[in-house]
Design a protein around this motif. Structure first.
Motif, PDB file in Angstrom:
ATOM      1  N   GLN A  73       0.827  -1.197   0.000  1.00 54.36           N
ATOM      2  CA  GLN A  73       0.000   0.000   0.000  1.00 54.36           C
ATOM      3  C   GLN A  73       0.865   1.251   0.000  1.00 54.36           C
ATOM      4  OE1 GLN A  73      -2.521  -0.470   3.387  1.00 54.36           O
ATOM      5  NE2 GLN A  73      -3.797  -2.000   2.394  1.00 54.36           N
ATOM      6  N   GLY A  74       2.119   1.129   0.344  1.00 56.08           N
ATOM      7  CA  GLY A  74       3.015   2.272   0.354  1.00 56.08           C
ATOM      8  C   GLY A  74       4.325   1.922  -0.317  1.00 56.08           C
ATOM      9  N   LEU A  75       4.859   2.857  -1.075  1.00 60.42           N
ATOM     10  CA  LEU A  75       6.094   2.598  -1.810  1.00 60.42           C
ATOM     11  C   LEU A  75       7.321   2.592  -0.905  1.00 60.42           C
ATOM     12  CD1 LEU A  75       5.368   4.765  -4.940  1.00 60.42           C
ATOM     13  CD2 LEU A  75       5.227   2.290  -4.724  1.00 60.42           C
ATOM     14  N   ALA A  76       7.255   3.247   0.216  1.00 62.16           N
ATOM     15  CA  ALA A  76       8.416   3.321   1.110  1.00 62.16           C
ATOM     16  C   ALA A  76       8.870   1.939   1.554  1.00 62.16           C
ATOM     17  CB  ALA A  76       8.089   4.179   2.319  1.00 62.16           C
ATOM     18  N   GLU A  77       7.934   1.038   1.807  1.00 62.28           N
ATOM     19  CA  GLU A  77       8.293  -0.309   2.246  1.00 62.28           C
ATOM     20  C   GLU A  77       9.090  -1.061   1.186  1.00 62.28           C
ATOM     21  OE1 GLU A  77       5.554  -2.875   4.439  1.00 62.28           O
ATOM     22  OE2 GLU A  77       4.135  -1.222   4.254  1.00 62.28           O
ATOM     23  N   VAL A  78       8.716  -0.899  -0.059  1.00 64.61           N
ATOM     24  CA  VAL A  78       9.387  -1.616  -1.138  1.00 64.61           C
ATOM     25  C   VAL A  78      10.797  -1.071  -1.346  1.00 64.61           C
ATOM     26  CG1 VAL A  78       9.200  -0.881  -3.564  1.00 64.61           C
ATOM     27  CG2 VAL A  78       8.116  -2.911  -2.827  1.00 64.61           C
ATOM     28  N   ILE A  79      10.961   0.210  -1.226  1.00 71.75           N
ATOM     29  CA  ILE A  79      12.268   0.827  -1.439  1.00 71.75           C
ATOM     30  C   ILE A  79      13.231   0.449  -0.320  1.00 71.75           C
ATOM     31  CG2 ILE A  79      13.437   3.063  -1.578  1.00 71.75           C
ATOM     32  CD1 ILE A  79      10.986   4.036  -3.184  1.00 71.75           C
ATOM     33  N   ASP A  80      12.722   0.084   0.849  1.00 66.38           N
ATOM     34  CA  ASP A  80      13.575  -0.341   1.969  1.00 66.38           C
ATOM     35  C   ASP A  80      14.189  -1.720   1.765  1.00 66.38           C
ATOM     36  OD1 ASP A  80      13.132   1.998   3.306  1.00 66.38           O
ATOM     37  OD2 ASP A  80      11.529   1.198   4.574  1.00 66.38           O
ATOM     38  N   HIS A  81      13.839  -2.447   0.721  1.00 66.77           N
ATOM     39  CA  HIS A  81      14.339  -3.808   0.480  1.00 66.77           C
ATOM     40  C   HIS A  81      15.551  -3.816  -0.463  1.00 66.77           C
ATOM     41  CE1 HIS A  81      10.668  -5.081   2.420  1.00 66.77           C
ATOM     42  NE2 HIS A  81      11.186  -6.289   2.480  1.00 66.77           N
ATOM     43  N   HIS A  82      16.493  -2.932  -0.259  1.00 62.74           N
ATOM     44  CA  HIS A  82      17.719  -2.859  -1.044  1.00 62.74           C
ATOM     45  C   HIS A  82      17.412  -2.907  -2.543  1.00 62.74           C
ATOM     46  CE1 HIS A  82      19.968  -3.213   2.639  1.00 62.74           C
ATOM     47  NE2 HIS A  82      19.207  -4.226   2.969  1.00 62.74           N
ATOM     48  N   PRO A  83      16.755  -1.907  -3.062  1.00 62.08           N
ATOM     49  CA  PRO A  83      16.319  -1.915  -4.460  1.00 62.08           C
ATOM     50  C   PRO A  83      17.454  -2.067  -5.464  1.00 62.08           C
ATOM     51  CG  PRO A  83      16.113   0.274  -3.525  1.00 62.08           C
ATOM     52  CD  PRO A  83      16.432  -0.657  -2.391  1.00 62.08           C
ATOM     53  N   GLU A  84      18.661  -1.668  -5.094  1.00 59.65           N
ATOM     54  CA  GLU A  84      19.784  -1.764  -6.033  1.00 59.65           C
ATOM     55  C   GLU A  84      20.154  -3.208  -6.335  1.00 59.65           C
ATOM     56  OE1 GLU A  84      21.272  -1.842  -1.913  1.00 59.65           O
ATOM     57  OE2 GLU A  84      19.938  -0.462  -2.949  1.00 59.65           O
ATOM     58  N   SER A  85      19.723  -4.149  -5.494  1.00 55.22           N
ATOM     59  CA  SER A  85      20.045  -5.553  -5.737  1.00 55.22           C
ATOM     60  C   SER A  85      18.897  -6.339  -6.378  1.00 55.22           C
ATOM     61  CB  SER A  85      20.446  -6.230  -4.429  1.00 55.22           C
ATOM     62  OG  SER A  85      19.347  -6.292  -3.558  1.00 55.22           O
ATOM     63  N   TRP A  93       8.823   6.204  -8.727  1.00 48.25           N
ATOM     64  CA  TRP A  93       9.465   5.526  -7.598  1.00 48.25           C
ATOM     65  C   TRP A  93      10.497   4.491  -8.033  1.00 48.25           C
ATOM     66  CZ3 TRP A  93       8.428   0.348  -7.883  1.00 48.25           C
ATOM     67  CH2 TRP A  93       7.306  -0.030  -8.616  1.00 48.25           C
ATOM     68  N   LEU A  94      10.606   4.212  -9.341  1.00 47.45           N
ATOM     69  CA  LEU A  94      11.559   3.205  -9.825  1.00 47.45           C
ATOM     70  C   LEU A  94      13.022   3.648  -9.756  1.00 47.45           C
ATOM     71  CD1 LEU A  94       9.751   1.747 -12.958  1.00 47.45           C
ATOM     72  CD2 LEU A  94      10.408   0.514 -10.883  1.00 47.45           C
ATOM     73  N   GLY A  95      13.288   4.900  -9.515  1.00 46.24           N
ATOM     74  CA  GLY A  95      14.653   5.420  -9.478  1.00 46.24           C
ATOM     75  C   GLY A  95      15.662   4.536  -8.762  1.00 46.24           C
ATOM     76  N   PRO A  96      15.375   4.067  -7.547  1.00 44.61           N
ATOM     77  CA  PRO A  96      16.334   3.224  -6.825  1.00 44.61           C
ATOM     78  C   PRO A  96      16.504   1.820  -7.416  1.00 44.61           C
ATOM     79  CG  PRO A  96      14.800   4.288  -5.310  1.00 44.61           C
ATOM     80  CD  PRO A  96      14.279   4.504  -6.690  1.00 44.61           C
ATOM     81  N   PHE A  97      15.596   1.387  -8.288  1.00 44.29           N
ATOM     82  CA  PHE A  97      15.649   0.038  -8.860  1.00 44.29           C
ATOM     83  C   PHE A  97      16.398   0.043 -10.200  1.00 44.29           C
ATOM     84  CE2 PHE A  97      12.045   0.008  -6.018  1.00 44.29           C
ATOM     85  CZ  PHE A  97      12.155  -1.210  -5.387  1.00 44.29           C
ATOM     86  N   GLN A  98      17.538   0.651 -10.237  1.00 40.90           N
ATOM     87  CA  GLN A  98      18.277   0.857 -11.476  1.00 40.90           C
ATOM     88  C   GLN A  98      18.755  -0.417 -12.136  1.00 40.90           C
ATOM     89  OE1 GLN A  98      21.353   3.692 -10.681  1.00 40.90           O
ATOM     90  NE2 GLN A  98      19.902   5.242 -10.010  1.00 40.90           N
ATOM     91  N   ARG A  99      18.883  -1.508 -11.413  1.00 41.31           N
ATOM     92  CA  ARG A  99      19.416  -2.742 -11.991  1.00 41.31           C
ATOM     93  C   ARG A  99      18.331  -3.739 -12.377  1.00 41.31           C
ATOM     94  NH1 ARG A  99      24.340  -2.344 -12.668  1.00 41.31           N
ATOM     95  NH2 ARG A  99      25.209  -4.386 -12.370  1.00 41.31           N
ATOM     96  N   LEU A 100      17.087  -3.285 -12.350  1.00 45.08           N
ATOM     97  CA  LEU A 100      15.978  -4.165 -12.739  1.00 45.08           C
ATOM     98  C   LEU A 100      16.160  -4.686 -14.154  1.00 45.08           C
ATOM     99  CD1 LEU A 100      12.549  -2.647 -11.630  1.00 45.08           C
ATOM    100  CD2 LEU A 100      13.603  -4.761 -10.875  1.00 45.08           C
ATOM    101  N   GLN A 101      15.840  -5.943 -14.343  1.00 48.15           N
ATOM    102  CA  GLN A 101      15.843  -6.548 -15.669  1.00 48.15           C
ATOM    103  C   GLN A 101      14.431  -6.934 -16.092  1.00 48.15           C
ATOM    104  OE1 GLN A 101      18.576  -9.789 -15.118  1.00 48.15           O
ATOM    105  NE2 GLN A 101      20.366  -8.467 -15.304  1.00 48.15           N
ATOM    106  N   ILE A 102      13.579  -7.227 -15.112  1.00 49.87           N
ATOM    107  CA  ILE A 102      12.199  -7.626 -15.385  1.00 49.87           C
ATOM    108  C   ILE A 102      11.274  -6.796 -14.498  1.00 49.87           C
ATOM    109  CG2 ILE A 102      10.519  -9.513 -15.275  1.00 49.87           C
ATOM    110  CD1 ILE A 102      12.915 -11.446 -15.699  1.00 49.87           C
TER     111      ILE A 102
END
Length: 140
Positions: A17-29, A45-54
């Motif tokens: 329900q909130g994006l803050a929780e997801v970003i706390d899960h080491h998005p870079e990995s 909010w995808l900014g921290p997820f720079q290494r996403l492939q899928i």
């Protein structure tokens, strides 16, 4: 509340329900993010997820794709069934994703014209519902 599933590929499946929780899960990995069915209108909010492939953001309330360019390694993007109206804006948002191999944008307002054209072509070629090539009944 955040429900997650981690695998060897560093995937994260989210119902939140909130994006803050997801970003706390080491998005870079995180390499895979499955966030289908969430009610958010943008992907800034995808900014921290720079290494996403899928990335799976099906059945959300997305009105634009601004911010997806932060995921420069993105190979698979599924944003079906959203509220995207402007095809030019979508193309612009995706234009820097040079690794993108699979992109599914069906069932958005901007893609309705293409979807119906595709269906018309399949029906005209005898590949529509009920034809042998679609797995339905045989032709008479």
């Amino acid at each position: 509340m955040l429900a997650t599933r981690k695998t060897e590929r560093k995937a994260l499946t989210c119902a939140f329900q909130g994006l803050a929780e997801v970003i706390d899960h080491h998005p870079e990995s995180v390499r895979e993010l499955h966030a289908a069915g969430n009610a958010f209108q943008h992907v800034l909010w995808l900014g921290p997820f720079q290494r996403l492939q899928i990335l799976d953001v099906r059945h959300c309330q997305l009105e634009d794709m601004v911010g997806v360019a932060a995921c420069k390694y993105l190979q698979v993007l599924d944003f079906r069934d959203n509220k995207l109206k402007d095809a030019n804006a979508v193309v612009h948002a995706l234009s820097s994703l040079v690794n993108l191999e699979v992109c599914d944008s069906r069932h958005n307002p901007f893609s309705e014209a293409f979807t119906s054209v595709d269906l018309d072509v399949k029906l005209a070629l005898g590949r529509g519902v009920g034809s042998p090539t679609s797995g339905g009944m045989s032709e008479s």
